[in-house]
Design an enzyme around this catalytic site. Sequence first.
Site, PDB file in Angstrom:
ATOM      1  CE  LYS A  40      -3.907  -2.060   3.299  1.00 60.32           C
ATOM      2  NZ  LYS A  40      -4.324  -1.690   4.383  1.00 60.32           N
ATOM      3  CG  ASP A 100      14.988  -2.067   4.852  1.00 60.54           C
ATOM      4  OD1 ASP A 100      16.125  -1.860   4.990  1.00 60.54           O
ATOM      5  OD2 ASP A 100      14.289  -2.649   5.783  1.00 60.54           O
ATOM      6  CG  LEU A 150      12.524   6.583   7.350  1.00 58.42           C
ATOM      7  CD1 LEU A 150      13.336   6.755   6.078  1.00 58.42           C
ATOM      8  CD2 LEU A 150      13.074   7.470   8.533  1.00 58.42           C
ATOM      9  CG  ASP A 156       2.387   0.711   7.535  1.00 63.75           C
ATOM     10  OD1 ASP A 156       3.195   0.377   6.866  1.00 63.75           O
ATOM     11  OD2 ASP A 156       1.684   0.009   8.121  1.00 63.75           O
ATOM     12  NE  ARG A 162      -0.721   2.024   4.996  1.00 64.39           N
ATOM     13  CZ  ARG A 162       0.224   1.221   4.751  1.00 64.39           C
ATOM     14  NH1 ARG A 162       1.481   1.775   4.125  1.00 64.39           N
ATOM     15  NH2 ARG A 162       0.093  -0.116   4.977  1.00 64.39           N
TER      16      ARG A 162
HETATM   17  P1  5GP Z   1      12.494  -4.565   1.593  1.00 63.81           P
HETATM   18  O1  5GP Z   1      12.066  -6.036   0.903  1.00 63.81           O
HETATM   19  O2  5GP Z   1      13.142  -3.967   0.807  1.00 63.81           O
HETATM   20  O3  5GP Z   1      13.320  -5.059   2.952  1.00 63.81           O
HETATM   21  O4  5GP Z   1      11.194  -3.932   2.221  1.00 63.81           O
HETATM   22  C1  5GP Z   1      10.279  -3.267   1.615  1.00 63.81           C
HETATM   23  C2  5GP Z   1       9.025  -3.097   2.066  1.00 63.81           C
HETATM   24  O5  5GP Z   1       9.374  -2.956   3.674  1.00 63.81           O
HETATM   25  C3  5GP Z   1       8.588  -1.638   2.015  1.00 63.81           C
HETATM   26  O6  5GP Z   1       7.747  -1.526   0.682  1.00 63.81           O
HETATM   27  C4  5GP Z   1       7.917  -1.129   3.047  1.00 63.81           C
HETATM   28  O7  5GP Z   1       6.609  -1.541   3.123  1.00 63.81           O
HETATM   29  C5  5GP Z   1       8.853  -2.007   4.209  1.00 63.81           C
HETATM   30  N1  5GP Z   1       9.701  -1.031   4.833  1.00 63.81           N
HETATM   31  C6  5GP Z   1      10.876  -1.116   4.860  1.00 63.81           C
HETATM   32  N2  5GP Z   1      11.566  -0.123   5.599  1.00 63.81           N
HETATM   33  C7  5GP Z   1      10.709   0.459   5.959  1.00 63.81           C
HETATM   34  C8  5GP Z   1      10.722   1.656   6.849  1.00 63.81           C
HETATM   35  O8  5GP Z   1      11.707   2.173   7.278  1.00 63.81           O
HETATM   36  N3  5GP Z   1       9.590   2.172   7.367  1.00 63.81           N
HETATM   37  C9  5GP Z   1       8.358   1.693   6.809  1.00 63.81           C
HETATM   38  N4  5GP Z   1       7.310   2.082   7.213  1.00 63.81           N
HETATM   39  N5  5GP Z   1       8.007   0.612   6.232  1.00 63.81           N
HETATM   40  C10 5GP Z   1       9.310  -0.030   5.575  1.00 63.81           C
END
Ligand code: 5GP
Length: 172
Positions: A40, A100, A150, A156, A162
């Site tokens: 989302k 991330d 963040l 969120d 959000r």
């Molecule tokens: P990844 O697969 O790159 O580790 O994570 C991607 C998803 O994790 C992002 O689309 C998001 O939904 C969530 N995410 C990763 N880091 C953050 C953060 O610092 N804050 C929030 N709210 N969501 C995060």
Amino acid sequence: MPELIPVLSKNDINSLVTRTAQRISSDYRHHDLILIGVLKGAFVFLSDLVRCMDVSAQIDFIRAFSYGSGDSSSEDIRLTKGIELDIKNKDVLIVEDIVDTGLTLKYLIDYLKSYHPKSLKICAFIDKHERRKTDVAVDYCCYEAAEGFLVGYGLDYGEDYRYLSGIYRLKL
Ligand code: 5GP
């Protein structure tokens, strides 16, 4: 009550999104561009981005859900909403809120590549390098963050925050 530490104001975000939209507009002039927002979190960013662009683009959404907790939060990823538009031979830009570990993005890239787009690039509002586990390259990034969790501007924490118009670091 968690503390919210300001990171980006509404004005900061406006400048960052405008600059990125200009780059995308100049790179995709005369292309059949499809923006695919990742639900989302990217819904706010995508809606601002597309209104700052001056090239036409079609819009679609996908949603991936990651199972697990803590450091392994993205290890087990499933697609919960696939694309609806035909992206074969089209120029596709994935629009993410934040990258991330990069594992979600890697999964989505593999999924979208199976539909044979002409090109596939990544646009992320925030590129966070702290826990990167893959070598996915973000082609268009508005803001690079070193660390922290963040929230705001679509991002969120437990489905909260959000709605905030700025980005904040959450201190639990
Ligand atoms: P990844 O697969 O790159 O580790 O994570 C991607 C998803 O994790 C992002 O689309 C998001 O939904 C969530 N995410 C990763 N880091 C953050 C953060 O610092 N804050 C929030 N709210 N969501 C995060």
